[in-house]
Design a protein around this motif. Structure first.
Motif, PDB file in Angstrom:
ATOM      1  N   LEU A  80       8.943   7.764   3.318  1.00  7.21           N
ATOM      2  CA  LEU A  80       8.680   8.883   2.356  1.00  7.21           C
ATOM      3  C   LEU A  80      10.260   9.682   2.147  1.00  7.21           C
ATOM      4  O   LEU A  80      10.292   9.986   1.104  1.00  7.21           O
ATOM      5  CB  LEU A  80       7.700   9.752   3.096  1.00  7.21           C
ATOM      6  CG  LEU A  80       6.104   9.157   2.771  1.00  7.21           C
ATOM      7  CD1 LEU A  80       5.303  10.370   3.387  1.00  7.21           C
ATOM      8  CD2 LEU A  80       6.084   9.054   1.195  1.00  7.21           C
ATOM      9  N   VAL A  81      10.895   9.790   3.221  1.00  6.47           N
ATOM     10  CA  VAL A  81      12.161  10.508   3.226  1.00  6.47           C
ATOM     11  C   VAL A  81      12.943   9.719   2.268  1.00  6.47           C
ATOM     12  O   VAL A  81      13.781  10.289   1.480  1.00  6.47           O
ATOM     13  CB  VAL A  81      12.702  10.916   4.748  1.00  6.47           C
ATOM     14  CG1 VAL A  81      14.014  11.515   4.398  1.00  6.47           C
ATOM     15  CG2 VAL A  81      11.816  11.624   5.325  1.00  6.47           C
ATOM     16  N   LEU A  82      13.268   8.425   2.703  1.00  7.70           N
ATOM     17  CA  LEU A  82      13.994   7.599   2.087  1.00  7.70           C
ATOM     18  C   LEU A  82      13.723   7.691   0.527  1.00  7.70           C
ATOM     19  O   LEU A  82      14.705   7.872  -0.348  1.00  7.70           O
ATOM     20  CB  LEU A  82      13.876   6.006   2.474  1.00  7.70           C
ATOM     21  CG  LEU A  82      14.955   5.214   2.158  1.00  7.70           C
ATOM     22  CD1 LEU A  82      15.252   4.021   3.133  1.00  7.70           C
ATOM     23  CD2 LEU A  82      14.613   4.481   0.750  1.00  7.70           C
ATOM     24  N   LEU A  83      12.510   7.512   0.141  1.00  7.96           N
ATOM     25  CA  LEU A  83      12.234   7.106  -1.299  1.00  7.96           C
ATOM     26  C   LEU A  83      12.147   8.352  -1.790  1.00  7.96           C
ATOM     27  O   LEU A  83      12.586   8.621  -3.323  1.00  7.96           O
ATOM     28  CB  LEU A  83      10.919   6.565  -1.429  1.00  7.96           C
ATOM     29  CG  LEU A  83      10.869   5.037  -1.205  1.00  7.96           C
ATOM     30  CD1 LEU A  83       9.233   4.522  -0.938  1.00  7.96           C
ATOM     31  CD2 LEU A  83      11.676   4.146  -2.315  1.00  7.96           C
TER      32      LEU A  83
ATOM     33  N   SER B 161       3.122  11.957  -0.535  1.00  3.98           N
ATOM     34  CA  SER B 161       2.365  11.821   0.697  1.00  3.98           C
ATOM     35  C   SER B 161       2.289  10.387   0.893  1.00  3.98           C
ATOM     36  O   SER B 161       1.973   9.899   1.843  1.00  3.98           O
ATOM     37  CB  SER B 161       1.030  12.328   0.623  1.00  3.98           C
ATOM     38  OG  SER B 161       0.338  12.074  -0.236  1.00  3.98           O
ATOM     39  N   ASP B 162       2.654   9.467  -0.084  1.00  8.59           N
ATOM     40  CA  ASP B 162       2.713   8.088   0.050  1.00  8.59           C
ATOM     41  C   ASP B 162       3.708   7.459  -0.653  1.00  8.59           C
ATOM     42  O   ASP B 162       4.301   7.953  -1.807  1.00  8.59           O
ATOM     43  CB  ASP B 162       1.508   7.570  -0.375  1.00  8.59           C
ATOM     44  CG  ASP B 162       1.367   5.819  -0.097  1.00  8.59           C
ATOM     45  OD1 ASP B 162       0.799   5.688   1.120  1.00  8.59           O
ATOM     46  OD2 ASP B 162       1.625   5.080  -0.929  1.00  8.59           O
ATOM     47  N   PRO B 163       4.550   6.395  -0.087  1.00  9.12           N
ATOM     48  CA  PRO B 163       5.700   5.770  -0.978  1.00  9.12           C
ATOM     49  C   PRO B 163       5.205   5.491  -2.470  1.00  9.12           C
ATOM     50  O   PRO B 163       6.297   5.396  -3.125  1.00  9.12           O
ATOM     51  CB  PRO B 163       5.972   4.477  -0.009  1.00  9.12           C
ATOM     52  CG  PRO B 163       5.657   4.760   1.365  1.00  9.12           C
ATOM     53  CD  PRO B 163       4.246   5.682   1.197  1.00  9.12           C
ATOM     54  N   THR B 164       4.006   5.010  -2.621  1.00  7.13           N
ATOM     55  CA  THR B 164       3.669   4.647  -3.990  1.00  7.13           C
ATOM     56  C   THR B 164       3.823   5.623  -4.859  1.00  7.13           C
ATOM     57  O   THR B 164       3.898   5.458  -6.153  1.00  7.13           O
ATOM     58  CB  THR B 164       2.349   3.731  -4.096  1.00  7.13           C
ATOM     59  OG1 THR B 164       1.613   4.854  -3.422  1.00  7.13           O
ATOM     60  CG2 THR B 164       2.262   2.670  -3.083  1.00  7.13           C
TER      61      THR B 164
END
Length: 327
Positions: free
Chosen positions: A6-9, A134-137
């Motif tokens: 999450l932080v990365l994306l 709240s989610d990578p997607t």
């Protein structure tokens, strides 16, 4: 410690869109040749380059293995099409099902993937603007990866390191199908005593309240029975909804009033009555929920819904289980 996806994306997304010239400047020339209308609808419409072309994908579907050869330089966002599909074109705002892998370009470690979904497939509501996720997607990098290509396409998107301490990464995305943005389930006989619902040609609900007192406890009734995945506590849900006040029948919130654009939130991020309406239901269902103030906004001083009983009609379009991140 493993980097949190999450932080990365969320950090990479902003850098990718900035580098891609998505702040009103013209986008780089695409490796494909979209129509003028299509080109204006793309966030980035990225071209391929030496970095993205160097990435290899062996196997297909859930067996795909993404490898970034040692020494590959990733200094800017690039997109290479591995397979071009033959379905409808994908644009921002679409709700799609997909497979993905986010891979560390230095170590080839898989940082995040769709493996947690049924059959390794997750839904994604392709965002136009980066918001708190709240989610990578929910990251706009998924939009940049999938946009302006037909459903069924597979791509790799290079993501340069956006801040010190992060390695560059590669996002592999395979789109599978466009998902409906209204409930697709089978009609269920209305429950006596509940508000009645009529749908217009687009599926937008009109809610008529029954005679009688406001609800003293939360009650949920199914209007359409879906047959998809079951919503669990903490899932990220994608919905269409309309909410009205019991006191006067006036709408106070609705995705339908915002261009019928679906909304996303975790079940733990809504009022108790809405949470009860979602959890345990199947994707494709439409439900109606009536709730007293205690399961809504209660006596919150200054809130326009203070001490209000509420009614929601909700179309449950997709659900995504939370990612378990290793520390």
């Amino acid at each position: 410690m493993r980097k949190r996806p999450l932080v990365l994306l969320s950090t990479v997304a902003a850098a990718t869109l900035l580098l891609a010239g998505c702040s009103g400047e013209s986008a780089p020339e695409s490796s494909s040749t979209p129509s003028p209308d299509t080109a204006s609808s793309c966030l980035a419409d990225l071209a391929s380059g030496a970095g993205s072309d160097a990435v290899t994908v062996e196997g297909t579907d859930a067996e795909a293995k993404v490898t970034v050869p040692a020494g590959t330089e990733i200094t800017e966002p690039e997109r290479s099409v591995i397979v071009e599909g033959d379905g409808d074109e994908v644009l921002h705002g679409d709700l799609v099902s997909l497979r993905y892998q986010l891979v560390d370009a230095t170590t080839n470690e898989v940082l995040s993937s769709s493996e947690r979904g049924p059959d390794g497939i997750l839904s994604a509501l392709l965002a136009e603007q980066q918001q708190q996720i709240s989610d990578p997607t929910q990251s706009t990098v998924f939009t940049v990866a999938a946009e302006c290509l037909p459903i069924g396409s597979s791509v790799v998107l290079t993501l340069p390191a956006s801040q010190e301490g992060l390695n560059p990464s590669v996002l592999y995305v395979q789109t599978i199908e466009k998902l409906p943005t209204t409930a697709s389930g089978t009609d269920v006989e209305p429950e006596a005593g509940m508000p009645t619902v009529e749908l217009d040609a687009d599926g937008a609900p009109t809610i008529t309240l029954p005679d009688g007192d406001a609800p003293t406890e939360t009650k949920v009734a199914v209007l359409k029975q879906g047959d998809g995945a079951t919503v669990a506590e903490g899932d990220l849900v994608t919905v269409q909804y309309r909410g009205i006040k019991w006191s006067d029948g006036e709408e106070f919130d609705s995705s339908w009033s915002r261009g019928a654009a679906p909304s996303q939130f975790p079940t733990t991020g809504v009022v108790t009555g809405f949470k009860k309406a979602l959890e345990g239901q199947k994707v494709g269902s439409q439900v109606i929920v009536t709730m007293p103030p205690s399961d809504a906004y209660g006596a919150s001083e200054g809130n326009e819904l203070q001490n209000e009983s509420l009614v929601f009609v909700v179309d449950i379009l997709a659900t995504t289980p939370p990612e378990q991140v290793q520390q």
